[in-house]
Design an enzyme around this catalytic site. Structure first.
Site, PDB file in Angstrom:
ATOM      1  N   HIS A  78       0.847  -1.195   0.000  1.00  0.00           N
ATOM      2  CA  HIS A  78       0.000   0.000   0.000  1.00  0.00           C
ATOM      3  C   HIS A  78       0.883   1.245   0.000  1.00  0.00           C
ATOM      4  O   HIS A  78       1.926   1.258   0.670  1.00  0.00           O
ATOM      5  CB  HIS A  78      -0.911  -0.005   1.233  1.00  0.00           C
ATOM      6  CG  HIS A  78      -2.039   0.947   1.135  1.00  0.00           C
ATOM      7  ND1 HIS A  78      -1.894   2.283   1.443  1.00  0.00           N
ATOM      8  CD2 HIS A  78      -3.323   0.773   0.738  1.00  0.00           C
ATOM      9  CE1 HIS A  78      -3.053   2.888   1.256  1.00  0.00           C
ATOM     10  NE2 HIS A  78      -3.929   1.996   0.824  1.00  0.00           N
ATOM     11  N   CYS A 120       6.902  -9.834   3.642  1.00  0.00           N
ATOM     12  CA  CYS A 120       7.781  -9.650   4.786  1.00  0.00           C
ATOM     13  C   CYS A 120       8.835  -8.627   4.357  1.00  0.00           C
ATOM     14  O   CYS A 120       9.549  -8.860   3.377  1.00  0.00           O
ATOM     15  CB  CYS A 120       8.428 -10.978   5.172  1.00  0.00           C
ATOM     16  SG  CYS A 120       9.688 -10.818   6.455  1.00  0.00           S
ATOM     17  N   HIS A 123      12.433  -9.818   3.864  1.00  0.00           N
ATOM     18  CA  HIS A 123      12.585 -11.018   3.037  1.00  0.00           C
ATOM     19  C   HIS A 123      11.759 -10.976   1.747  1.00  0.00           C
ATOM     20  O   HIS A 123      11.573 -12.019   1.110  1.00  0.00           O
ATOM     21  CB  HIS A 123      12.236 -12.258   3.860  1.00  0.00           C
ATOM     22  CG  HIS A 123      13.091 -12.400   5.064  1.00  0.00           C
ATOM     23  ND1 HIS A 123      12.605 -12.284   6.338  1.00  0.00           N
ATOM     24  CD2 HIS A 123      14.425 -12.615   5.182  1.00  0.00           C
ATOM     25  CE1 HIS A 123      13.597 -12.434   7.198  1.00  0.00           C
ATOM     26  NE2 HIS A 123      14.716 -12.624   6.520  1.00  0.00           N
ATOM     27  N   MET A 128       9.224 -13.884  -0.017  1.00  0.00           N
ATOM     28  CA  MET A 128       8.376 -14.193   1.131  1.00  0.00           C
ATOM     29  C   MET A 128       7.165 -13.280   1.050  1.00  0.00           C
ATOM     30  O   MET A 128       7.122 -12.191   1.629  1.00  0.00           O
ATOM     31  CB  MET A 128       9.110 -14.008   2.458  1.00  0.00           C
ATOM     32  CG  MET A 128       8.285 -14.496   3.643  1.00  0.00           C
ATOM     33  SD  MET A 128       9.250 -14.481   5.167  1.00  0.00           S
ATOM     34  CE  MET A 128       8.003 -15.054   6.332  1.00  0.00           C
TER      35      MET A 128
END
Length: 178
Positions: A78, A120, A123, A128
């Site tokens: 976002h 994440c 990561h 991820m």
């Protein structure tokens, strides 16, 4: 007032139909659906488990860091969060768990129908990422997946499980998403 045997059977049958209709309606569990943050012992691979999940609007979710070697975040794509392209429904509120140490958790409830992509922070480049589908296409306010964008590597985009697979199975595990 005395009911005939026939009237009692009709009333009882109607009650059974009403009960069957109520029982078939989707029920939201008060228990949160868990999404684990995982990693290999040496940290060479990290992932959300499952990376693809379908839930009813209002289902509580809980992200749990089960990786003993790394901290992780669960962060919505976002513009309000690190100026990223929006990859959640326009009417939805973005979230960021902040860093979760091993054993920590983060709770979230999504109420707007549509596709939610998250990642994440440390990561993301290791792909991820995860996708939650809330509701179904055709639900009022439904918003499908965001298009590919230049701010995501091809490997990251490829790691999002397809919406149709998530809807068909309810959850897509990491080995199925690849």
């Amino acid at each position: 007032m005395t009911l005939s045997r026939r009237q009692m059977l009709v009333l009882g049958g109607g009650g059974l139909v009403a009960l069957a209709t109520f029982a078939a309606a989707p029920v939201r569990s008060a228990e949160p659906v868990e999404i684990a943050m995982r990693g290999t012992p040496r940290g060479e691979r990290v992932w959300f488990s499952p990376p693809g999940l379908s839930v009813a609007a209002g289902t509580p979710l809980r992200f749990v860091n089960q990786d003993p070697a790394n901290s992780h975040t669960c962060t919505a794509y976002h513009p309000d969060l690190f100026d990223r392209q929006r990859r959640i429904p326009a009417a939805a509120v973005p979230w960021d768990s902040d860093f979760l140490l091993p054993g920590d958790s983060f709770a979230l409830t999504l109420t707007v129908p549509g596709v939610y992509d998250y990642y994440c922070q440390p990561h993301e480049m290791a792909a991820m990422v995860g996708r939650i589908v809330v509701g179904r296409p055709g639900d009022p306010g439904w918003e499908g997946p965001a298009p590919a964008s230049e701010d995501l590597m091809a490997e990251v985009l490829a790691a999002f499980p397809p919406v149709d697979a998530i809807l068909a199975r309810g959850r897509v595990e990491a080995q199925e998403a690849a």
